[in-house]
Design an enzyme around this catalytic site. Structure first.
Site, PDB file in Angstrom:
ATOM      1  N   LYS A  22     112.902   2.374   4.449  1.00  6.32           N
ATOM      2  CA  LYS A  22     111.752   2.812   4.996  1.00  6.32           C
ATOM      3  C   LYS A  22     111.653   3.992   6.113  1.00  6.32           C
ATOM      4  CE  LYS A  22     109.183   0.890   9.199  1.00  6.32           C
ATOM      5  NZ  LYS A  22     109.792   1.419  10.476  1.00  6.32           N
ATOM      6  N   ASN A  23     112.799   4.011   7.022  1.00 10.34           N
ATOM      7  CA  ASN A  23     112.754   5.006   7.773  1.00 10.34           C
ATOM      8  C   ASN A  23     113.327   6.285   7.298  1.00 10.34           C
ATOM      9  OD1 ASN A  23     111.798   3.345   9.788  1.00 10.34           O
ATOM     10  ND2 ASN A  23     113.501   2.851  10.915  1.00 10.34           N
ATOM     11  N   CYS A 117     105.409   0.470  16.584  1.00  6.97           N
ATOM     12  CA  CYS A 117     105.498  -0.941  17.171  1.00  6.97           C
ATOM     13  C   CYS A 117     105.658  -0.796  18.598  1.00  6.97           C
ATOM     14  CB  CYS A 117     106.880  -1.500  16.568  1.00  6.97           C
ATOM     15  SG  CYS A 117     106.704  -2.244  14.971  1.00  6.97           S
ATOM     16  N   ARG A 122     107.665   5.012  24.285  1.00 10.66           N
ATOM     17  CA  ARG A 122     107.989   6.008  23.188  1.00 10.66           C
ATOM     18  C   ARG A 122     107.872   7.526  23.350  1.00 10.66           C
ATOM     19  NH1 ARG A 122     107.831   2.440  17.508  1.00 10.66           N
ATOM     20  NH2 ARG A 122     109.528   3.783  17.106  1.00 10.66           N
ATOM     21  N   ASP A 305     117.341  -2.287  15.092  1.00 14.66           N
ATOM     22  CA  ASP A 305     116.360  -2.651  14.345  1.00 14.66           C
ATOM     23  C   ASP A 305     117.030  -4.123  13.782  1.00 14.66           C
ATOM     24  OD1 ASP A 305     114.666  -0.710  14.735  1.00 14.66           O
ATOM     25  OD2 ASP A 305     115.347   0.434  12.866  1.00 14.66           O
ATOM     26  N   ARG A 397     104.171  -3.724   6.997  1.00  9.99           N
ATOM     27  CA  ARG A 397     104.483  -2.528   7.305  1.00  9.99           C
ATOM     28  C   ARG A 397     106.000  -1.775   6.954  1.00  9.99           C
ATOM     29  NH1 ARG A 397     104.565  -1.267  13.007  1.00  9.99           N
ATOM     30  NH2 ARG A 397     105.822   0.345  11.987  1.00  9.99           N
TER      31      ARG A 397
HETATM   32  N1  EPU Z   1     113.740   9.013  23.463  1.00 16.32           N
HETATM   33  C1  EPU Z   1     113.199   9.788  24.222  1.00 16.32           C
HETATM   34  N2  EPU Z   1     112.641  10.931  24.155  1.00 16.32           N
HETATM   35  C2  EPU Z   1     112.440  11.214  22.948  1.00 16.32           C
HETATM   36  C3  EPU Z   1     112.621  10.644  21.821  1.00 16.32           C
HETATM   37  C4  EPU Z   1     113.361   9.393  22.041  1.00 16.32           C
HETATM   38  O1  EPU Z   1     113.606   9.376  25.433  1.00 16.32           O
HETATM   39  O2  EPU Z   1     111.721  12.552  22.645  1.00 16.32           O
HETATM   40  C5  EPU Z   1     114.448   7.645  23.660  1.00 16.32           C
HETATM   41  C6  EPU Z   1     113.500   6.340  23.143  1.00 16.32           C
HETATM   42  O3  EPU Z   1     112.817   6.148  24.337  1.00 16.32           O
HETATM   43  C7  EPU Z   1     114.505   5.464  22.822  1.00 16.32           C
HETATM   44  C8  EPU Z   1     115.760   6.473  22.287  1.00 16.32           C
HETATM   45  O4  EPU Z   1     115.372   7.653  22.551  1.00 16.32           O
HETATM   46  O5  EPU Z   1     114.916   4.893  23.898  1.00 16.32           O
HETATM   47  C9  EPU Z   1     115.790   6.164  20.747  1.00 16.32           C
HETATM   48  O6  EPU Z   1     114.548   6.821  20.183  1.00 16.32           O
HETATM   49  P1  EPU Z   1     114.334   7.248  18.649  1.00 16.32           P
HETATM   50  O7  EPU Z   1     113.625   8.579  18.887  1.00 16.32           O
HETATM   51  O8  EPU Z   1     115.807   7.252  18.211  1.00 16.32           O
HETATM   52  O9  EPU Z   1     113.711   6.197  17.801  1.00 16.32           O
HETATM   53  P2  EPU Z   1     112.427   6.807  16.963  1.00 16.32           P
HETATM   54  O10 EPU Z   1     112.559   7.901  16.183  1.00 16.32           O
HETATM   55  O11 EPU Z   1     111.115   6.674  17.494  1.00 16.32           O
HETATM   56  C10 EPU Z   1     113.420   5.367  14.748  1.00 16.32           C
HETATM   57  C11 EPU Z   1     112.979   4.163  14.173  1.00 16.32           C
HETATM   58  C12 EPU Z   1     112.830   2.766  14.956  1.00 16.32           C
HETATM   59  C13 EPU Z   1     114.297   2.742  15.418  1.00 16.32           C
HETATM   60  C14 EPU Z   1     114.958   4.014  16.123  1.00 16.32           C
HETATM   61  C15 EPU Z   1     116.155   3.844  16.466  1.00 16.32           C
HETATM   62  C16 EPU Z   1     111.511   5.373  12.515  1.00 16.32           C
HETATM   63  C17 EPU Z   1     110.140   5.658  11.989  1.00 16.32           C
HETATM   64  N3  EPU Z   1     111.359   4.666  13.513  1.00 16.32           N
HETATM   65  O12 EPU Z   1     112.409   5.481  15.988  1.00 16.32           O
HETATM   66  O13 EPU Z   1     112.773   1.936  13.796  1.00 16.32           O
HETATM   67  O14 EPU Z   1     114.368   1.579  16.315  1.00 16.32           O
HETATM   68  O15 EPU Z   1     114.728   5.096  15.476  1.00 16.32           O
HETATM   69  O16 EPU Z   1     117.145   3.718  15.505  1.00 16.32           O
HETATM   70  O17 EPU Z   1     112.420   6.113  11.816  1.00 16.32           O
HETATM   71  C18 EPU Z   1     112.020   0.021  13.060  1.00 16.32           C
HETATM   72  O18 EPU Z   1     112.270   0.472  12.045  1.00 16.32           O
HETATM   73  O19 EPU Z   1     111.621  -1.110  13.330  1.00 16.32           O
HETATM   74  C19 EPU Z   1     111.813   0.861  14.141  1.00 16.32           C
HETATM   75  C20 EPU Z   1     111.499   0.681  15.265  1.00 16.32           C
END
Ligand code: EPU
Length: 419
Positions: A22-23, A117, A122, A305, A397
């Site tokens: 998915k991701n 989610c 975020r 996850d 989803r």
């Molecule tokens: N963060 C910041 N600033 C940013 C971006 C992130 O402080 O600009 C922090 C976040 O608050 C968090 C950490 O960095 O504490 C990691 O966030 P990341 O950006 O890695 O998460 P994401 O890209 O929003 C993706 C996956 C999530 C998964 C996370 C961590 C997608 C669409 N989502 O989210 O997947 O938990 O990486 O591996 O790729 C899921 O599939 O259930 C899901 C939530």
């Protein structure tokens, strides 16, 4: 609306095929819109609502999108808008990848702030920091992110936190920038590597994905390509944990065992037997498992996850287990639901203290988010009696055909419409 009704108590046996990640898919589909010419033919696309949502979004921007079974063909030559502002955009997290992709293609993007989610704050500050470093002006107005650049110029960017989203998004934006962009403290998740491989197949020049330094040398243009998405590490981990919890022997096909090492290592520590064989892993469990401590970390650490499914398993394992959730501050909403089924868990900030119980009992529970939903299904599979899981739109989803895949292993799950 629908719910899942689960009759617990069956062991799981047989084989399950894992779908595309998915991701990775939700980043690869937006990445495809950077190609001004040629067709992107993408295979192993998971049949999930988040993917359908992104397909509708890019179609709405002017791309031609043809979906058949697990493949999609995208013609982005007709892309004609840099404005992504539909309900679909607001609904999902990964719509933020449109910012990087549209910025690369048009040097301009207006994208509504992404949803997703509810697992904690975020922020997208690291994405914005990256776009600005490349020379873009970023403003947030009327609930949208507006990004514009005369030209994008490669530079060094050191991320303050390890972020999957920021790493991929800035990589997208940098593909057509002048000169070389170096991303330091980059995320190393398998889907980051998969997106880089996809972009390289379209003609990009990206080196180092999978390490914490990624070098992107800008090229003139990207064109269509054929590509197959990697298997879903998280879906595979979910089935591994379910097999461990229910007992039995399950072979999980179409996986990259290397991506599952942190999960396999924990399950082995608990007493589960795991055998790797090429692109499959077999999980064998007699259900007499001992509790362990888990800390979620960026890859190659234990994935956040998989934390929620894992917490269900720990609820029925012997002794005390601790889970420390270091990525998301609100990823324990499923614990109240598990307690309705007899789990013994205390929360202290980002730590769950779990004392194993002999049994869970069926109840009416909610899928509070996507992975929480998987945790509740596993709880229902091991519980005595019937469990009803509500709010399953979250599960749809991200998990393709989940009840069919579990039922083929011997589970008893029925999808029921709620009037
Ligand atoms: N963060 C910041 N600033 C940013 C971006 C992130 O402080 O600009 C922090 C976040 O608050 C968090 C950490 O960095 O504490 C990691 O966030 P990341 O950006 O890695 O998460 P994401 O890209 O929003 C993706 C996956 C999530 C998964 C996370 C961590 C997608 C669409 N989502 O989210 O997947 O938990 O990486 O591996 O790729 C899921 O599939 O259930 C899901 C939530």
């Amino acid at each position: 609306m629908e719910k899942l009704v689960i009759t617990g108590g069956n062991s799981l046996n047989g084989k399950v095929d894992i779908s595309g990640a998915k991701n990775a898919a939700v980043a690869i589909l937006p990445a495809a819109i950077i190609a001004a010419t040629g067709l992107c033919i993408i295979d192993n696309i998971p049949d999930i609502d988040d993917v359908h949502c992104i397909e509708r979004i890019i179609e709405n921007l002017g791309c031609k999108v043809k979906v058949s079974a697990n493949s999609v063909i995208i013609d982005s030559s007709s892309l004609n808008s840099y404005n992504a502002n539909t309900e679909d955009v607001r609904k999902m997290r990964a719509s933020y990848y449109l910012i990087g992709a549209l910025l690369a293609r048009f040097k301009k993007a207006r994208v509504e702030m992404p949803g997703g989610c509810a697992i904690g704050v975020r922020p997208i500050d690291q994405h914005i920091k990256g776009f600005e470093a490349l020379g873009a002006k970023v403003t947030i107005e009327h609930g949208s992110v507006f990004v514009e650049a005369e030209k994008l110029i490669g530079t060094n960017i050191f991320f303050d936190v390890v972020s999957v989203g920021a790493t991929i998004n800035v990589m997208l934006a940098a593909t057509l920038a002048e000169g070389t962009t170096v991303l330091e403290n980059a995320a190393k998740e398998p889907h980051v590597v998969d997106v880089a491989n996809f972009l390289n197949s379209m003609g990009a020049n990206i080196k180092g994905a999978g390490t914490d330094i990624i070098r992107i040398t800008g090229v003139e243009e990207l064109t269509g390509c054929s590509y197959s998405v990697i298997p879903d590490q998280i879906e595979a981990g979910t089935y591994m944990i379910a097999a461990a919890a229910c007992g039995g022997e399950v072979t999980i096909n179409n996986v990259i065992p290397k991506h599952l090492e942190s999960i396999s290592a924990k399950l082995i520590e608990m007493g589960v037997e795991i055998f790797e064989n090429g692109d499959s892993v077999t999980v064998k469990s007699n259900k007499n498992l001992k509790g362990v401590n888990v800390k979620t970390l960026p890859y190659p650490g234990f994935p956040t996850d998989v934390q929620q499914p894992m917490s269900t398993l720990l609820c029925i394992s012997e002794g005390r287990s601790l889970i420390n959730e270091s990525i998301w501050e609100s990823r324990f909403k499923h614990i109240d639901e598990l307690k309705k089924m007899g789990a013994n868990v205390k929360l202290e900030g980002r730590t769950a203290i779990i004392d194993g119980v002999d049994r869970l009992t069926g109840a009416i529970v909610k899928a509070t988010d996507l992975r929480a939903g998987a945790a509740m299904i596993i709880a229902g599979l091991v519980a005595e009696g019937n469990t009803e899981v509500l709010d399953i739109e979250h599960i749809d989803r991200g998990y393709p055909h989940i009840e069919n895949k579990f039922n083929a292993l011997g589970a008893h799950i029925t999808r029921v419409s709620i009037k």
